[in-house]
Motif scaffolding. Sequence first.
Motif, short mmCIF file in Angstrom:
data_model
loop_
_atom_site.label_atom_id
_atom_site.label_comp_id
_atom_site.label_asym_id
_atom_site.label_seq_id
_atom_site.Cartn_x
_atom_site.Cartn_y
_atom_site.Cartn_z
N PRO A 6 0.92 -1.09 -0.04
CA PRO A 6 0.08 -0.05 -0.13
C PRO A 6 0.85 1.23 0.04
CG PRO A 6 -0.79 -1.33 1.62
CD PRO A 6 0.50 -2.25 1.15
N LYS B 284 1.20 5.55 0.02
CA LYS B 284 0.70 6.85 0.74
C LYS B 284 1.18 7.96 0.13
CE LYS B 284 -1.66 5.78 5.13
NZ LYS B 284 -2.19 6.08 6.33
N HIS B 285 0.63 9.25 -0.19
CA HIS B 285 1.13 10.18 -0.62
C HIS B 285 1.81 11.01 0.70
CE1 HIS B 285 1.90 14.29 -2.34
NE2 HIS B 285 1.75 13.94 -3.57
N PRO C 282 -0.27 14.71 3.54
CA PRO C 282 -1.47 14.42 4.02
C PRO C 282 -2.64 14.79 3.57
CG PRO C 282 0.08 14.57 5.99
CD PRO C 282 0.82 15.27 4.51
N ASP D 22 -2.79 13.23 0.02
CA ASP D 22 -3.29 11.75 0.28
C ASP D 22 -4.90 11.63 0.58
OD1 ASP D 22 -2.28 8.97 0.82
OD2 ASP D 22 -3.28 9.18 2.55
N ALA D 23 -5.22 12.73 1.48
CA ALA D 23 -6.81 12.61 1.98
C ALA D 23 -7.73 13.30 0.43
CB ALA D 23 -7.22 13.53 2.86
N ASP E 215 -8.04 10.08 -1.64
CA ASP E 215 -8.94 9.24 -1.08
C ASP E 215 -10.35 9.51 -1.28
OD1 ASP E 215 -7.35 7.58 0.42
OD2 ASP E 215 -7.16 8.51 2.23
N LYS F 197 -6.31 4.86 -6.22
CA LYS F 197 -5.15 5.53 -5.70
C LYS F 197 -4.08 4.52 -5.43
CE LYS F 197 -3.88 7.24 -0.99
NZ LYS F 197 -4.45 7.20 0.54
N GLN F 198 -4.08 3.50 -5.21
CA GLN F 198 -2.93 2.54 -4.90
C GLN F 198 -2.27 2.56 -6.29
OE1 GLN F 198 -2.01 0.68 -2.15
NE2 GLN F 198 -0.32 -0.25 -3.17
N LEU G 179 -0.51 5.80 -7.19
CA LEU G 179 0.79 6.34 -6.20
C LEU G 179 1.94 5.33 -6.73
CD1 LEU G 179 -0.79 7.34 -3.05
CD2 LEU G 179 0.31 8.80 -4.77
#
Length: 283
Positions: free
Chosen positions: A42, A44-45, A48, A51-52, A55, A173-174, A177
């Motif tokens: 997984p 993440k950006h 934050p 990243d949100a 999502d 998203k996955q 990224l």
Amino acid sequence: MDERDRHARPARTAPIVLTALLGLLSFACLSHAADEDEAPPPAKHPDPQVDALLDRIEAHAKSVKTLSAKIVYTRLQGLLGDKQIRIGTLRYAAGPPAKFNLHLTQRIINRRPTDLAQNWIFDGVWLVERDASDPGNKRFIKRQVVPPDADASAKDPLALGEGPFPIPVKFDKQRVLNRYHVALIPPPPPEDKADNDEDKSIVHLRLTPKVKGGSDLVKIDLWYDRETLTPIKASTLDESENESIITLRDVKTNAELPDDAFSTKPPQDRGWLIEIKPWDDNG
């Protein structure tokens, strides 16, 4: 022999739109298999806030079962200085399997409009080019672009970075990224734009490939409505300085679509030149 019942010789060199459709649909089939083998962790950006936002975009994309919109497709060939604009409508169903119908009604070259009657239809397995722009040379070409032994429900022709056009209807998203560096582009300052209120209502993302050589794309730009996160514009730039720009207008989501919106049945009236190419003929 009725023209409608015989297979035609291979069509002349496909136009830009069809070339993109075939190439990127084939890439989609390969890329799914590669991802299953790699099983990346997984991601993440690092920011934050971004990243949100990703999502939220992904959640909205998952809620889209159907989409219809007016579409403006602009193709700029940087080295040749050529510009072509095609105008029409798009219908999309998430499926599975995912389907689309792109209906082009006008082409503009050097500011000169020409009427079109072209459809590109994908029913989950078959891709159809239907062109009645010239009543004396009507063509129907049907190509099987998903192998017979493949799971058609796993292929999404409009998944970001895989489909025929840069339309972020679906957003993983996955996947994004793992493949791209993602940057949130701020709106231009007021002095650079007369109507900056519109810019403040738009989210602009820029994706650049993490690994060079995976494709010839240099960057992908995506624009979303800030409130609804509906996609409104996207563009790609490749190494040859060719740019494809898609603008969506009057976007409607989750509305009922006609039963025959994605029909790939050959026309039954006379005067059509018909070519049907199963998977074995597309190798």
